[in-house]
Design a protein around this motif. Sequence first.
Motif, short mmCIF file in Angstrom:
data_model
loop_
_atom_site.label_atom_id
_atom_site.label_comp_id
_atom_site.label_asym_id
_atom_site.label_seq_id
_atom_site.Cartn_x
_atom_site.Cartn_y
_atom_site.Cartn_z
N UNK A 130 4.23 0.60 9.94
CA UNK A 130 5.29 0.45 8.95
C UNK A 130 4.74 0.94 7.61
N UNK A 131 5.49 1.78 6.92
CA UNK A 131 5.11 2.22 5.58
C UNK A 131 6.04 1.56 4.57
N UNK A 132 5.46 0.86 3.60
CA UNK A 132 6.20 0.25 2.51
C UNK A 132 5.87 0.99 1.22
N UNK A 133 6.89 1.19 0.39
CA UNK A 133 6.69 1.91 -0.87
C UNK A 133 7.41 1.21 -2.00
N UNK A 134 6.66 0.93 -3.06
CA UNK A 134 7.22 0.35 -4.27
C UNK A 134 7.49 1.48 -5.25
N UNK A 135 8.76 1.91 -5.43
CA UNK A 135 9.04 3.07 -6.28
C UNK A 135 8.80 2.81 -7.76
N UNK A 136 8.81 1.55 -8.19
CA UNK A 136 8.60 1.25 -9.60
C UNK A 136 7.14 1.47 -9.98
N UNK A 137 6.23 1.00 -9.13
CA UNK A 137 4.80 1.09 -9.43
C UNK A 137 4.09 2.17 -8.63
N UNK A 138 4.85 2.93 -7.81
CA UNK A 138 4.28 4.00 -6.98
C UNK A 138 3.13 3.50 -6.11
N UNK A 139 3.37 2.36 -5.46
CA UNK A 139 2.37 1.77 -4.57
C UNK A 139 2.85 1.91 -3.13
N UNK A 140 1.95 2.34 -2.25
CA UNK A 140 2.26 2.50 -0.83
C UNK A 140 1.34 1.59 -0.02
N UNK A 141 1.94 0.85 0.91
CA UNK A 141 1.17 -0.04 1.78
C UNK A 141 1.57 0.27 3.22
N UNK A 142 0.58 0.42 4.09
CA UNK A 142 0.84 0.74 5.50
C UNK A 142 0.40 -0.44 6.37
N UNK A 143 1.34 -0.92 7.21
CA UNK A 143 1.11 -2.12 8.01
C UNK A 143 1.18 -1.76 9.49
N UNK A 144 0.09 -1.96 10.25
CA UNK A 144 0.12 -1.67 11.69
C UNK A 144 1.14 -2.55 12.42
N UNK A 145 1.85 -1.95 13.37
CA UNK A 145 2.78 -2.67 14.23
C UNK A 145 2.29 -2.55 15.66
N UNK A 146 1.53 -3.51 16.15
CA UNK A 146 1.06 -3.44 17.54
C UNK A 146 2.23 -3.52 18.52
N UNK A 147 2.01 -3.03 19.71
CA UNK A 147 3.00 -3.18 20.78
C UNK A 147 3.27 -4.67 21.01
N UNK A 148 4.55 -5.02 21.18
CA UNK A 148 5.01 -6.39 21.39
C UNK A 148 4.85 -7.27 20.15
N UNK A 149 4.73 -6.68 18.98
CA UNK A 149 4.68 -7.48 17.76
C UNK A 149 6.08 -7.65 17.18
N UNK A 150 6.27 -8.71 16.42
CA UNK A 150 7.53 -8.95 15.72
C UNK A 150 7.23 -9.04 14.23
N UNK A 151 8.19 -8.64 13.43
CA UNK A 151 7.98 -8.67 11.98
C UNK A 151 9.18 -9.30 11.28
N UNK A 152 8.92 -9.83 10.11
CA UNK A 152 9.94 -10.42 9.26
C UNK A 152 9.80 -9.83 7.87
N UNK A 153 10.88 -9.21 7.37
CA UNK A 153 10.92 -8.69 6.00
C UNK A 153 11.80 -9.63 5.19
N UNK A 154 11.26 -10.09 4.05
CA UNK A 154 11.92 -11.14 3.29
C UNK A 154 11.47 -11.05 1.84
N UNK A 155 12.20 -11.68 0.94
CA UNK A 155 11.76 -11.77 -0.45
C UNK A 155 11.77 -10.45 -1.19
#
Length: 202
Positions: free
Chosen positions: A110-135
């Motif tokens: 998963x690639x996350x990008x903060x356009x205000x501060x130009x910050x990029x964070x990459x989060x591994x998604x293993x097979x059979x993983x679940x994720x929650x995006x919030x806040x």
Amino acid sequence: MERQILQSLQSWPWQPSQSGRWKQDFGPKANFKKQQVKIPETWEGFPSCSHQLLELLRGKTETLRDFEAVECLSLWYDSDRGASHALHVDDLWLWGQRIVGVSLQSPSIFTFFDPVNSVCVRVPLPQRSAYLINGRVRVDWQHGILAEDIWGPRVAMTFRELTEPMAQTELGRQALERAKLPGARGFQRSRVCGGCFGLFLL
């Protein structure tokens, strides 16, 4: 459980989607430009495997105890077609604070990008993983999956809730009741922000 889910999804047709993806969409249909939504007459709820999966996910974190999914979207990322998902923020007028997803068949990032501060964070998604995006990540950060991070066939199941104002409308209440139906019938075919992103294995 992964094998059962994948087999269940094969009872449904895959429709062409954007950027080399295929999709199965169960839920209200929206015109995002006009901010209009309707309930398809043919929508008879979620596939039965979705209800079982949601129960499992609700048991993983207190944040999802009252999560009422109104959309179940399955995406098949076809690496041979250069599948990807452009960076985006899910529409805020329709979809609520929490987005829940499950990554099946192959790992990705998963690639996350903060356009205000130009910050990029990459989060591994293993097979059979679940994720929650919030806040804040749900509202202020864009998220997506780059084509170079699709290494094989990947299926993602995403569950979304309605915003509170939309859930209080007559249409919203009807959609939530439709989503609770015991299972639609298919047919056989030949760390980013503390508390804002969660990842766990099924």
